[in-house]
Write a protein that holds these residues in place. Structure first.
Motif, mmCIF file in Angstrom:
data_model
loop_
_atom_site.group_PDB
_atom_site.id
_atom_site.type_symbol
_atom_site.label_atom_id
_atom_site.label_comp_id
_atom_site.label_asym_id
_atom_site.label_seq_id
_atom_site.Cartn_x
_atom_site.Cartn_y
_atom_site.Cartn_z
ATOM 1 N N ALA A 5 84.482 76.677 41.859
ATOM 2 C CA ALA A 5 84.209 75.363 42.435
ATOM 3 C C ALA A 5 82.833 75.350 43.090
ATOM 4 O O ALA A 5 82.424 76.331 43.714
ATOM 5 C CB ALA A 5 85.273 75.008 43.465
ATOM 6 N N TYR A 6 82.134 74.240 42.952
ATOM 7 C CA TYR A 6 80.826 74.122 43.581
ATOM 8 C C TYR A 6 80.508 72.643 43.795
ATOM 9 O O TYR A 6 81.229 71.772 43.304
ATOM 10 C CB TYR A 6 79.751 74.800 42.743
ATOM 11 N N LEU A 19 82.080 67.111 43.453
ATOM 12 C CA LEU A 19 82.469 68.505 43.288
ATOM 13 C C LEU A 19 82.749 68.777 41.815
ATOM 14 O O LEU A 19 83.247 67.899 41.100
ATOM 15 C CB LEU A 19 83.711 68.821 44.112
ATOM 16 N N SER A 20 82.453 69.993 41.405
ATOM 17 C CA SER A 20 82.744 70.438 40.049
ATOM 18 C C SER A 20 83.536 71.732 40.104
ATOM 19 O O SER A 20 83.410 72.513 41.058
ATOM 20 C CB SER A 20 81.454 70.661 39.258
ATOM 21 N N CYS A 21 84.333 71.934 39.082
ATOM 22 C CA CYS A 21 85.113 73.169 38.983
ATOM 23 C C CYS A 21 85.064 73.614 37.533
ATOM 24 O O CYS A 21 85.622 72.944 36.651
ATOM 25 C CB CYS A 21 86.543 72.929 39.436
ATOM 26 N N ALA A 22 84.401 74.730 37.300
ATOM 27 C CA ALA A 22 84.261 75.264 35.950
ATOM 28 C C ALA A 22 85.329 76.324 35.697
ATOM 29 O O ALA A 22 85.558 77.200 36.538
ATOM 30 C CB ALA A 22 82.873 75.858 35.780
ATOM 31 N N ALA A 23 85.961 76.236 34.540
ATOM 32 C CA ALA A 23 87.031 77.166 34.188
ATOM 33 C C ALA A 23 86.586 78.083 33.066
ATOM 34 O O ALA A 23 85.821 77.687 32.183
ATOM 35 C CB ALA A 23 88.273 76.397 33.764
ATOM 36 N N TYR A 79 86.179 67.439 37.790
ATOM 37 C CA TYR A 79 85.290 66.895 38.806
ATOM 38 C C TYR A 79 86.084 66.152 39.888
ATOM 39 O O TYR A 79 87.197 65.690 39.653
ATOM 40 C CB TYR A 79 84.307 65.907 38.175
ATOM 41 N N LEU A 80 85.461 66.049 41.050
ATOM 42 C CA LEU A 80 85.990 65.185 42.104
ATOM 43 C C LEU A 80 84.814 64.396 42.667
ATOM 44 O O LEU A 80 83.973 64.955 43.364
ATOM 45 C CB LEU A 80 86.674 65.988 43.204
ATOM 46 N N GLN A 81 84.761 63.122 42.319
ATOM 47 C CA GLN A 81 83.744 62.230 42.866
ATOM 48 C C GLN A 81 84.264 61.680 44.187
ATOM 49 O O GLN A 81 85.320 61.047 44.220
ATOM 50 C CB GLN A 81 83.447 61.087 41.899
ATOM 51 N N GLY A 114 86.894 77.839 46.506
ATOM 52 C CA GLY A 114 86.685 76.834 47.538
ATOM 53 C C GLY A 114 85.221 76.527 47.763
ATOM 54 O O GLY A 114 84.355 77.396 47.621
ATOM 55 N N THR A 115 84.959 75.284 48.122
ATOM 56 C CA THR A 115 83.604 74.860 48.449
ATOM 57 C C THR A 115 83.678 73.976 49.692
ATOM 58 O O THR A 115 84.539 73.107 49.801
ATOM 59 C CB THR A 115 82.943 74.133 47.261
#
Length: 121
Positions: A5-6, A19-23, A79-81, A114-115
């Motif tokens: 997450a970043y 926020l973005s989360c790469a898997a 993503y979480l906008q 976590g970010t």
């Protein structure tokens, strides 16, 4: 499944962050995904979730109308906008992958690191 997450940071009240989360998994598109958050001294709480295909989302009441979860299965990313941020949104935000869609943290098998999101008043 490894999740990264970043995108967190410091923002003023009323501002926005994404926020973005790469898997890492090639099977990312088979996992329902969610975002949770945890503020100091509080339990981890559900924020938003999305089905594996991305056709259905569900938000916590506290963020409804302000936050939007989405995913790009071609990029293995969720993503979480976050718009209209409030000081009470300050927390560490975690992305997570589950076997079935859920709002309960214990049902999620894989977690990102976590970010931090800090919203100043």
């Amino acid at each position: 499944v490894q999740l990264q997450a970043y995108g967190g940071g410091l923002v003023q009240a009323g501002g926005s962050l994404r926020l973005s989360c790469a898997a890492s998994a090639r099977t990312f598109s088979s996992y329902p995904m969610a975002w949770f958050r945890q503020a100091p001294g509080k339990e981890r709480e559900f924020v938003a979730r999305i089905t594996s295909s991305g056709d259905t989302t569900y938000n916590a009441v506290s963020v409804k109308g302000r936050f939007t979860i989405s995913r790009d299965n071609a990029k293995n990313t969720v993503y979480l906008q976050m718009n209209s941020l409030k000081p009470e949104d300050t927390a560490v935000y975690y992305c997570a992958a589950a076997i079935v869609p859920s709002t309960i943290p214990s049902t999620y098998r894989y977690w990102g690191q976590g970010t931090q999101v800090t919203v100043s008043s």
